[in-house]
Design a protein around this motif. Structure first.
Motif, PDB file in Angstrom:
ATOM      1  N   MET A 151       0.844  -1.204   0.000  1.00 30.99           N
ATOM      2  CA  MET A 151       0.000   0.000   0.000  1.00 30.99           C
ATOM      3  C   MET A 151       0.876   1.250   0.000  1.00 30.99           C
ATOM      4  SD  MET A 151      -3.284  -0.046  -0.040  1.00 30.99           S
ATOM      5  CE  MET A 151      -4.245  -1.505  -0.364  1.00 30.99           C
ATOM      6  N   VAL A 152       1.998   1.165   0.728  1.00 33.01           N
ATOM      7  CA  VAL A 152       2.866   2.339   0.863  1.00 33.01           C
ATOM      8  C   VAL A 152       4.279   2.071   0.332  1.00 33.01           C
ATOM      9  CG1 VAL A 152       3.695   4.104   2.475  1.00 33.01           C
ATOM     10  CG2 VAL A 152       1.629   2.812   3.022  1.00 33.01           C
ATOM     11  N   PHE A 153       4.761   0.855   0.540  1.00 37.05           N
ATOM     12  CA  PHE A 153       6.193   0.621   0.338  1.00 37.05           C
ATOM     13  C   PHE A 153       6.485  -0.149  -0.948  1.00 37.05           C
ATOM     14  CE2 PHE A 153       5.390   1.045   4.894  1.00 37.05           C
ATOM     15  CZ  PHE A 153       6.161   2.169   5.129  1.00 37.05           C
ATOM     16  N   PRO A 154       7.579   0.245  -1.629  1.00 38.98           N
ATOM     17  CA  PRO A 154       7.900  -0.381  -2.907  1.00 38.98           C
ATOM     18  C   PRO A 154       8.437  -1.808  -2.759  1.00 38.98           C
ATOM     19  CG  PRO A 154       9.606   1.200  -2.303  1.00 38.98           C
ATOM     20  CD  PRO A 154       8.525   1.313  -1.264  1.00 38.98           C
ATOM     21  N   VAL A 155       8.324  -2.579  -3.830  1.00 40.21           N
ATOM     22  CA  VAL A 155       8.827  -3.961  -3.844  1.00 40.21           C
ATOM     23  C   VAL A 155      10.308  -3.998  -3.459  1.00 40.21           C
ATOM     24  CG1 VAL A 155       9.362  -5.866  -5.427  1.00 40.21           C
ATOM     25  CG2 VAL A 155       7.115  -4.776  -5.508  1.00 40.21           C
ATOM     26  N   SER A 156      11.073  -3.004  -3.900  1.00 33.47           N
ATOM     27  CA  SER A 156      12.521  -3.003  -3.634  1.00 33.47           C
ATOM     28  C   SER A 156      12.826  -2.855  -2.145  1.00 33.47           C
ATOM     29  CB  SER A 156      13.202  -1.869  -4.397  1.00 33.47           C
ATOM     30  OG  SER A 156      12.658  -0.635  -3.970  1.00 33.47           O
ATOM     31  N   SER A 157      11.813  -2.556  -1.320  1.00 34.85           N
ATOM     32  CA  SER A 157      12.075  -2.401   0.109  1.00 34.85           C
ATOM     33  C   SER A 157      11.687  -3.629   0.915  1.00 34.85           C
ATOM     34  CB  SER A 157      11.314  -1.183   0.653  1.00 34.85           C
ATOM     35  OG  SER A 157       9.919  -1.416   0.628  1.00 34.85           O
ATOM     36  N   MET A 158      11.082  -4.619   0.265  1.00 33.47           N
ATOM     37  CA  MET A 158      10.507  -5.734   1.030  1.00 33.47           C
ATOM     38  C   MET A 158      11.391  -6.975   1.006  1.00 33.47           C
ATOM     39  SD  MET A 158       6.509  -5.963   0.111  1.00 33.47           S
ATOM     40  CE  MET A 158       5.863  -4.639  -0.862  1.00 33.47           C
ATOM     41  N   GLY A 159      12.025  -7.282   2.130  1.00 29.82           N
ATOM     42  CA  GLY A 159      12.805  -8.519   2.216  1.00 29.82           C
ATOM     43  C   GLY A 159      11.864  -9.719   2.123  1.00 29.82           C
ATOM     44  N   ALA A 160      12.175 -10.671   1.218  1.00 28.58           N
ATOM     45  CA  ALA A 160      11.286 -11.815   1.001  1.00 28.58           C
ATOM     46  C   ALA A 160      12.139 -13.041   0.670  1.00 28.58           C
ATOM     47  CB  ALA A 160      10.320 -11.511  -0.142  1.00 28.58           C
ATOM     48  N   HIS A 161      12.002 -14.097   1.472  1.00 24.95           N
ATOM     49  CA  HIS A 161      12.883 -15.265   1.311  1.00 24.95           C
ATOM     50  C   HIS A 161      12.091 -16.551   1.095  1.00 24.95           C
ATOM     51  CE1 HIS A 161      15.973 -13.029   4.081  1.00 24.95           C
ATOM     52  NE2 HIS A 161      15.785 -12.427   2.931  1.00 24.95           N
ATOM     53  N   VAL A 162      12.727 -17.474   0.404  1.00 23.56           N
ATOM     54  CA  VAL A 162      12.218 -18.841   0.298  1.00 23.56           C
ATOM     55  C   VAL A 162      12.743 -19.597   1.517  1.00 23.56           C
ATOM     56  CG1 VAL A 162      12.375 -20.980  -1.027  1.00 23.56           C
ATOM     57  CG2 VAL A 162      12.271 -18.769  -2.222  1.00 23.56           C
ATOM     58  N   SER A 163      11.838 -20.215   2.268  1.00 18.54           N
ATOM     59  CA  SER A 163      12.290 -20.942   3.461  1.00 18.54           C
ATOM     60  C   SER A 163      11.895 -22.421   3.344  1.00 18.54           C
ATOM     61  CB  SER A 163      11.704 -20.307   4.716  1.00 18.54           C
ATOM     62  OG  SER A 163      10.304 -20.364   4.668  1.00 18.54           O
ATOM     63  N   ALA A 164      12.289 -23.189   4.369  1.00 18.35           N
ATOM     64  CA  ALA A 164      12.077 -24.641   4.301  1.00 18.35           C
ATOM     65  C   ALA A 164      10.617 -25.004   4.586  1.00 18.35           C
ATOM     66  CB  ALA A 164      12.967 -25.321   5.340  1.00 18.35           C
ATOM     67  N   ILE A 165      10.242 -26.227   4.217  1.00 16.59           N
ATOM     68  CA  ILE A 165       8.939 -26.766   4.627  1.00 16.59           C
ATOM     69  C   ILE A 165       9.180 -28.008   5.481  1.00 16.59           C
ATOM     70  CG2 ILE A 165       7.523 -25.867   2.762  1.00 16.59           C
ATOM     71  CD1 ILE A 165       7.875 -28.631   1.397  1.00 16.59           C
ATOM     72  N   PRO A 166       8.281 -28.369   6.397  1.00 20.33           N
ATOM     73  CA  PRO A 166       7.131 -27.565   6.810  1.00 20.33           C
ATOM     74  C   PRO A 166       7.601 -26.195   7.298  1.00 20.33           C
ATOM     75  CG  PRO A 166       7.134 -29.714   7.918  1.00 20.33           C
ATOM     76  CD  PRO A 166       8.415 -29.607   7.179  1.00 20.33           C
ATOM     77  N   ASN A 167       6.846 -25.186   6.945  1.00 20.48           N
ATOM     78  CA  ASN A 167       7.207 -23.819   7.310  1.00 20.48           C
ATOM     79  C   ASN A 167       7.305 -23.667   8.834  1.00 20.48           C
ATOM     80  OD1 ASN A 167       5.804 -21.046   8.233  1.00 20.48           O
ATOM     81  ND2 ASN A 167       7.214 -20.717   6.543  1.00 20.48           N
ATOM     82  N   HIS A 168       8.303 -22.901   9.279  1.00 18.99           N
ATOM     83  CA  HIS A 168       8.573 -22.810  10.711  1.00 18.99           C
ATOM     84  C   HIS A 168       7.540 -21.995  11.480  1.00 18.99           C
ATOM     85  CE1 HIS A 168      13.110 -23.952  10.363  1.00 18.99           C
ATOM     86  NE2 HIS A 168      12.327 -24.680   9.593  1.00 18.99           N
TER      87      HIS A 168
END
Ligand code: DGJ
Length: 739
Positions: free
Chosen positions: A565-582
């Protein structure tokens, strides 16, 4: 672009092709608000826009005019007590015990560009012709204090930035008890208030509520901006959605306590106020003392929520974020937190990093647990030197091995905190924020260092500077894992305790600034138990932020949707993590985990050595894919198309600035059966361009895709593309390329 002053009518008109903001000097010498909204033509006089219907029983400011009552007149920077009985913009306790104020118009100045805010983060210009700033000077002669209201208009954008500043020129000891950065009085109440609310691991959910009489308020009194409410609110018309309609956004460029509220009066006017929360705030404004509020960025859009968000994204990406990384695509990282937690040693880290390199990653981030006696969360915070039992060659030795692999090296810090079991606490027990003779609450077994005390900030700086400089660190994750309680600073007098929470945040900003000055090439990522300090203030120092500790792809749909809503994609840390998700124990396909994380500063957060060979091949493909498209993901125009808060599908997209390439992210958590035909109307494409769509056999013109829509219910698509997994937690990326 222009800011005009009409001398005769004493009216200010701040306007460009998108927006108009009008106020004037009223006959009582104070400022009255006349209009804020879509651009209207300029004229010499807008006095007729002042609504002054006589009201029975109103408290009159002017003896001769029954209509002129501050109780219901729209004002620019109102004060409580002289007819206006609502929450005012400023409150000052004077020596005689009075709180009545009368700030009279004195004059103005219009300057090119945008002045910096001393010691505070703020949006900026690179060239003076990008913006114009109006400074309006007001004066209260009884207390001899000068108030300056500042308005910056960006040239081609529907943005007005505001702040306020006060100086005590008199001889009285004044006590500033609250001071808002901006107040806007709207003439009606036909709005919904949109806010971003949540808690740990479910940050920034989108909520709307219809305005009702009285105050609807969001806030933080936690010492940081917090995860319960983001320092942002929007007023939208009921018919405003993602694609169209009128909305006003208010975003606070600050990382501490805040209040943001809409106060609807008995006459159906709406007062929006935004500023530092008055709780625990008093600023002793002694003679010659001044106070500067943080900035509020107001965005007007009549192109729906996407219009508002696009404006914030553009401004915050290019004129709030700073430094060498601002315009650079971000390195693909691997972070060891969810992979190892505290349980690692040098060889284990190097072996994960070696695999990361083989898979094409670029940055290894060593998270919590590398320092002091830190083997769990009971000890070590404050001792920013390596734990030689885990890392016998120190951070310098480890960093060298990582660098030798051809990877960048990043390190986690939590500079504002201390454990009682630490050398730092043993040496300086007086450096925590704790109230004498009162119980001290811990949060995650840790206490807060008194960053309102410059000596503490200097000490932490020196420790950090040593590690960073010696090991040649490329990236820092700056964490902050608790809210404040029992706040008291031994470095301040009894009278000055009301300054502490604000000065703490200024101390945080000062430490960031010093580190940035000394190490301009470091990429900073801010973090506070995930996204508890994801605010515009932080973006000025750290161009990216760990969006949430919740790394599950399906949970992330809501979190990233709300954050955008406010913040750009370049500001959002987003990671692939293991499953089952912690966090939620969910098993999602690795493709879906990546398809969500691509819309952020992408990385992995798991033990890469535990992946199967087949998974490693998939990860390699993902890393290559991100390298090919990250410019588009991180710097393209982002649009939300379908909300995870409204159904089983989430759809969003990015479009390159030249409109030649776009990627649509489609996510459908639960499998449905025998579904109807479904299309989604795209945004931001060139109507004239013919786009090839990766999952379809045909091409479509931009006008078709934006008006007829992209078919998303094509069940056979799965058989044709490896990125697609049918069943629950399905996701697809449609790649559109202009022919
Ligand atoms: C909270 C952060 O959000 C996590 O990513 C991790 O860094 C931990 N703190 C470490 O203690």
């Amino acid at each position: 672009m222009s800011i005009q002053f009409h001398k005769e009518s004493k009216t200010f008109h701040i306007h460009n092709q998108h927006v108009s903001y009008i106020f004037h000097v009223m006959r009582n010498g104070q400022l009255g608000q006349l209009y804020y909204g879509k651009a209207i033509r300029d004229r010499d006089n807008f006095d007729h826009l002042l609504e002054i219907e006589p009201r029975a029983m109103a408290v009159c400011a002017f003896d001769f005019d029954r209509g002129f009552s501050l109780e219901h007149i729209k004002q620019e920077y109102p004060v409580y007590g002289s007819g206006d009985m609502r929450f005012g913009a400023i409150d000052i306790l004077q020596e005689n015990g009075s709180r009545i104020l009368d700030f009279q118009y004195e004059g103005y100045e219009i300057i090119k560009g945008k002045p910096k805010l001393k010691n505070l983060p703020a949006t900026y210009v690179e060239h003076d012709d990008e913006a114009e700033t109006l400074l309006v000077y007001l004066y209260d002669k009884v207390i001899d204090a000068k108030l300056t209201l500042s308005y910056t208009l960006y040239k081609d954008l529907p943005i007005i930035c505001r702040n306020a500043h006060i100086v005590n020129h008199g001889k009285q000891e004044l006590q500033l008890d609250h001071m808002m950065s901006a107040v806007v009085d709207f003439p009606d109440m036909d709005y919904e208030m949109l806010e971003l609310t949540g808690a740990w691991s479910r940050e920034r959910y989108v909520k709307t509520r219809k305005l009702e009489h009285g105050i609807q308020s969001i806030y933080s009194m936690k010492g940081h901006s917090g995860n319960n409410f983001s320092p942002f609110l929007a007023l939208k018309r009921e018919n405003c959605g993602e694609y169209s309609g009128e909305v006003y956004g208010f975003s606070f460029v600050y990382s501490g306590n805040f209040i943001a509220q809409a106060d609807v009066s008995a006459y159906d006017t709406t007062r929006v106020s935004m500023g530092i929360h008055p709780q625990n705030f008093t600023w002793d404004l002694a003679p010659k003392e001044e106070f500067q509020t943080p900035e509020v960025v107001m965005v007007y859009s009549n192109e729906g929520l996407n219009g508002m968000s696009n404006t914030y994204h553009q401004l915050y990406r290019t004129r709030l974020a700073r430094g060498v990384h601002r315009d650079k695509t971000r390195p693909i990282l691997v972070n060891n937190w969810e992979g190892t937690y505290f349980d690692f040693d040098e060889d284990k880290i190097v072996s994960i990093a070696t695999t990361a390199k083989e898979l094409g990653m670029e940055l290894f981030v060593l998270d919590d647990g590398w320092f002091g006696k830190r083997n769990n969360d009971l000890a070590g915070l404050g001792d920013w030197y390596p734990n030689l039992e885990k890392l016998p060659n120190g951070i310098t030795g480890l960093a060298k091995r990582i660098h030798d692999l051809g990877l960048q090296f990043g390190l986690w810090f939590e500079p504002e905190m201390v454990n009682k079991d630490s050398d730092l606490y043993r040496t300086h027990p007086e450096w925590t924020l704790e109230t004498p003779n009162r119980h001290s609450s811990h949060g995650r077994c840790q206490y807060i260092l008194d960053f309102s005390n410059p000596e503490v900030v200097d000490y932490i700086y020196n420790m950090m500077e040593k590690v960073i400089g010696e090991a040649n660190i490329d990236y820092i994750k700056w964490d902050m894992n608790r809210a404040m309680s029992e706040v008291y600073s031994t470095a301040h007098s009894a009278k000055q305790q009301g300054r502490v929470m604000h000065e703490y945040i200024l101390g945080v900003y000062r430490l960031y600034e010093r580190l940035i000055e000394k190490f301009p090439n470091i990429l900073f990522e801010s973090c506070a138990s995930g996204g508890a300090r994801f605010d515009a203030g932080m973006l000025y120092y750290a161009p990216q932020c760990w969006t949430s500790d919740d790394s599950d792809a399906i949970e992330r749909l809501k979190i990233q949707y709300g954050t955008s809503m406010v913040f750009p994609v370049s500001s959002m840390g987003a990671h692939v993590s293991a499953i089952p998700n912690h966090q939620v124990c969910r098993n999602t396909p690795i493709e879906t985990r990546a398809n969500v994380a691509y819309f952020g500063t992408f990385g992995y957060e798991l033990d890469l050595n535990k992946l199967s060979d087949e998974e490693k091949e998939i990860v390699k493909t993902q890393v290559n894919f991100m390298k090919e498209y990250r410019e588009l993901f991180q710097f393209g125009n982002f649009y939300r198309l379908k909300s995870p808060f409204e159904g089983n599908e989430t759809i969003w997209m990015v479009v390159s600035p030249d409109k030649n390439t776009a990627i649509v992210g489609y996510y459908r958590p639960l499998q449905e059966v025998n579904v109807a035909y479904r299309r989604v109307k795209l945004l931001g494409l060139d109507p004239e361009k013919n786009y090839h769509i990766s999952l379809h056999d045909y091409t479509c013109y931009g006008d078709e895709l934006m008006n007829v829509g992209l078919m998303t219910s094509d069940a056979s698509a799965g058989e044709r593309n490896m990125q697609v997994n049918e069943g629950d937690y399905l996701s697809r990326l449609y790649i559109l390329k202009a022919q």
